[in-house]
Design a protein around this motif. Sequence first.
Motif, PDB file in Angstrom:
ATOM      1  N   ASP A 176       0.836  -1.210   0.000  1.00 47.55           N
ATOM      2  CA  ASP A 176       0.000   0.000   0.000  1.00 47.55           C
ATOM      3  C   ASP A 176       0.866   1.253   0.000  1.00 47.55           C
ATOM      4  O   ASP A 176       0.590   2.226  -0.728  1.00 47.55           O
ATOM      5  CB  ASP A 176      -0.909   0.024   1.228  1.00 47.55           C
ATOM      6  CG  ASP A 176      -2.060  -0.983   1.141  1.00 47.55           C
ATOM      7  OD1 ASP A 176      -2.333  -1.462   0.025  1.00 47.55           O
ATOM      8  OD2 ASP A 176      -2.671  -1.263   2.186  1.00 47.55           O
ATOM      9  N   ARG A 177       1.914   1.243   0.814  1.00 45.10           N
ATOM     10  CA  ARG A 177       2.787   2.410   0.906  1.00 45.10           C
ATOM     11  C   ARG A 177       3.555   2.619  -0.393  1.00 45.10           C
ATOM     12  O   ARG A 177       3.737   3.749  -0.843  1.00 45.10           O
ATOM     13  CB  ARG A 177       3.741   2.253   2.086  1.00 45.10           C
ATOM     14  CG  ARG A 177       3.050   2.379   3.434  1.00 45.10           C
ATOM     15  CD  ARG A 177       3.965   2.019   4.579  1.00 45.10           C
ATOM     16  NE  ARG A 177       3.292   2.235   5.861  1.00 45.10           N
ATOM     17  CZ  ARG A 177       3.745   1.778   7.026  1.00 45.10           C
ATOM     18  NH1 ARG A 177       4.864   1.087   7.063  1.00 45.10           N
ATOM     19  NH2 ARG A 177       3.078   2.013   8.137  1.00 45.10           N
ATOM     20  N   SER A 180       1.367   4.208  -3.034  1.00 48.60           N
ATOM     21  CA  SER A 180       1.058   5.633  -2.861  1.00 48.60           C
ATOM     22  C   SER A 180       2.235   6.538  -3.225  1.00 48.60           C
ATOM     23  O   SER A 180       2.092   7.752  -3.280  1.00 48.60           O
ATOM     24  CB  SER A 180       0.638   5.904  -1.414  1.00 48.60           C
ATOM     25  OG  SER A 180       1.730   5.686  -0.528  1.00 48.60           O
ATOM     26  N   SER A 188       5.147   5.862 -10.773  1.00 48.32           N
ATOM     27  CA  SER A 188       4.862   5.099  -9.560  1.00 48.32           C
ATOM     28  C   SER A 188       6.046   4.194  -9.222  1.00 48.32           C
ATOM     29  O   SER A 188       6.926   3.941 -10.058  1.00 48.32           O
ATOM     30  CB  SER A 188       3.622   4.231  -9.761  1.00 48.32           C
ATOM     31  OG  SER A 188       3.880   3.213 -10.730  1.00 48.32           O
TER      32      SER A 188
END
Length: 244
Positions: A176-177, A180, A188
Amino acid sequence: MAPTRRSIEATLDLLWTGLGRPRRGPRHQLTVRRVMEAAMAVAESEGVDALSMRKVAAHLGVGASTLYTYVPDKDALLALMVDEMISQAPLPHTRPGTWREKVEAWAREDMASLRTHPWLIEVTSGPFIGPHAFAWTDSAIRVFDDTGLSAEVALAVVESVDALVRGHVAQIVVADRAESWSDSQGRSFASVQESYLATRRAEGARSASIERLQAPLDAMAVFERALAWLLDGVERDIAGRDVP
């Protein structure tokens, strides 16, 4: 600093009686609960690594020394925070369904809660057992009352499910980190890593097995498969026993 018998007993006393017992403190109208809630707010917004007595005090608008009137140290504060989070979960034996459906429900809910509050995974407050943890564990063992499993085996199942949840959610939180993150050009983490790994694949058959993968694994699908494998084994164990 290593805990002492006195500090361990002080933390346990705070866990079992502190939130409901009036404490005499400076003229700040604080309570143990308010201190704990402030600490949880810091952990939620900045992560548990940023948590300190000084930062909690600043959040409350008091001096750090004031907090020690209510909470003996950071370990005690963390223990309070963990037990408070446990109190928010339904007791396992009160859930509807079979023993397996109850376990599946609490495992999925724990996964969601830990993913939402990742600081819980990082907390190392020691093996303190507060009243809510005690009640939850007792309830979880009761889920298996009619299965023929002994209390010891039932507890082993509970701890195995907990370990499975924590192991998987730790990986998911890391993902998840990473998801983000982006650089100044909007790339990304996944795209940067994929570009780099594409250059390494040219080195030969080092990753032949990986290249056979059709698509990335879905983390939640892996968790569901692992949970099913674990509970299938428990189910076989129960089926092999003579249940009155």
